[in-house]
Design an enzyme around this catalytic site. Structure first.
Site, PDB file in Angstrom:
ATOM      1  N   ALA A 238       0.809  -1.219   0.000  1.00  0.00           N
ATOM      2  CA  ALA A 238       0.000   0.000   0.000  1.00  0.00           C
ATOM      3  C   ALA A 238       0.844   1.271   0.000  1.00  0.00           C
ATOM      4  CB  ALA A 238      -0.931  -0.005   1.209  1.00  0.00           C
ATOM      5  N   ASP A 239       2.170   1.133  -0.003  1.00  0.00           N
ATOM      6  CA  ASP A 239       3.032   2.306   0.077  1.00  0.00           C
ATOM      7  C   ASP A 239       3.062   3.054  -1.258  1.00  0.00           C
ATOM      8  OD1 ASP A 239       5.352   3.525   1.929  1.00  0.00           O
ATOM      9  OD2 ASP A 239       5.949   3.631  -0.170  1.00  0.00           O
ATOM     10  N   ILE A 240       2.684   4.329  -1.222  1.00  0.00           N
ATOM     11  CA  ILE A 240       2.592   5.120  -2.453  1.00  0.00           C
ATOM     12  C   ILE A 240       3.967   5.310  -3.087  1.00  0.00           C
ATOM     13  CG2 ILE A 240       1.994   7.401  -3.364  1.00  0.00           C
ATOM     14  CD1 ILE A 240      -0.210   7.539  -1.227  1.00  0.00           C
TER      15      ILE A 240
END
Length: 284
Positions: A238-240
């Site tokens: 989920a890390d942008i």
């Protein structure tokens, strides 16, 4: 003064470059030093780590911890001096990340200076752009933490547990984020969150324990495992930042899906944390 030699590659200048992104860190790029805040047996200690070697033949001088074996051990853990990077670099030579690993050759996975402050920082940084995340964290630390020898220490759990939501909102915390930070500190004070115990637990057991805390989601746990404890095989889907790095690497029109990311990462095991670190480095 302690002089330490380790096996290369280890590029301390790239370590300092990344640490300098956080305004709370005390970095001297010219003299190749960082001052490290440590709490050893409830005593605040400032250790200065200075590089005097090269990437291939790393050597360091440590000041401020004379006669303190626990402090020296902690420095080794923080800078991951016990883990040879050559094997990791060789692993990625046959993967899509080979060029990134070549460009950032010798970059280790350096830990945050304290597990408690790591999880607090993760909570503060949630859903914020990096610039404001650093600003908010700096306000928090300089308002409620303390300074020694020019180095800032995060406020200890006993201090934070006594704060009110209103006090943190004055620093521009959201109400929920204030509640989460106070809740984490309270859990630490009450013995529900014992970091010495966490260090001995498996990734899965830590996940199961931390995910029950308000404000702690998968991204927070994964970042804590990586930068709080140095676990080597984490890949926060989920890390942008990682999504943007993969978009750039593979020249995608849109950010990759989680399924795409898992597919890309198949050959990166068991060093997913290093894949994550080098992907972040590729866009910083």
């Amino acid at each position: 003064m302690e002089t330490i030699q380790i096996k290369g590659p280890y590029n301390f200048d790239l370590v300092l470059d990344r640490l300098s992104l956080d305004p709370l860190n005390s970095i001297d790029l010219k003299n190749r030093t960082v001052k490290v805040p440590l709490i050893v047996e409830q005593e605040p200690i400032v250790a200065e780590v200075k590089a005097i070697g090269t990437t291939e033949e790393p050597e360091f001088v440590i000041n401020g911890i004379e006669g303190k074996e626990k402090a020296e051990k902690r420095i080794f853990e923080l800078f991951q001096w016990h883990l040879p990077l050559e094997e990791i670099h060789n692993h990625f030579k046959s993967t899509d990340l080979k060029d990134i690993f070549t460009f950032h050759y010798g970059t280790p996975l350096v830990l945050d200076f304290d597990p408690y402050s790591c999880i607090i920082k993760c909570i503060i940084h949630q859903q914020l752009n990096l610039a404001f995340a650093h600003t908010l964290t700096e306000r928090f630390v300089k308002t409620y933490g303390f300074e020694k020898d020019g180095v800032w220490f995060y406020p200890q759990p006993e201090r934070v547990a006594k704060l009110t939501v209103e006090e943190l909102r004055e620093l521009q915390f959201s109400g929920r984020k204030a509640e989460y930070v106070i809740g984490i500190a309270t859990a630490a004070v009450q013995g529900e969150l014992y970091f010495e115990e966490l260090m001995r637990m498996s990734d899965e057991a830590i996940y199961d324990k931390l995910i029950k805390l308000r404000g702690v989601g998968p991204w927070t746990v994964q970042n804590f495992l990586m930068f709080g404890l140095g676990r080597p095989n984490l890949f926060p889907l989920a890390d942008i930042g990682i999504q943007n790095a993969l978009k750039k690497l593979y020249q995608l029109e849109a950010k990759p899906t989680h399924a795409d990311m898992e597919n890309y990462a198949k050959s990166w095991h068991p060093y997913l944390s290093y894949a994550s670190l080098y992907l972040w480095r590729s866009i910083e």
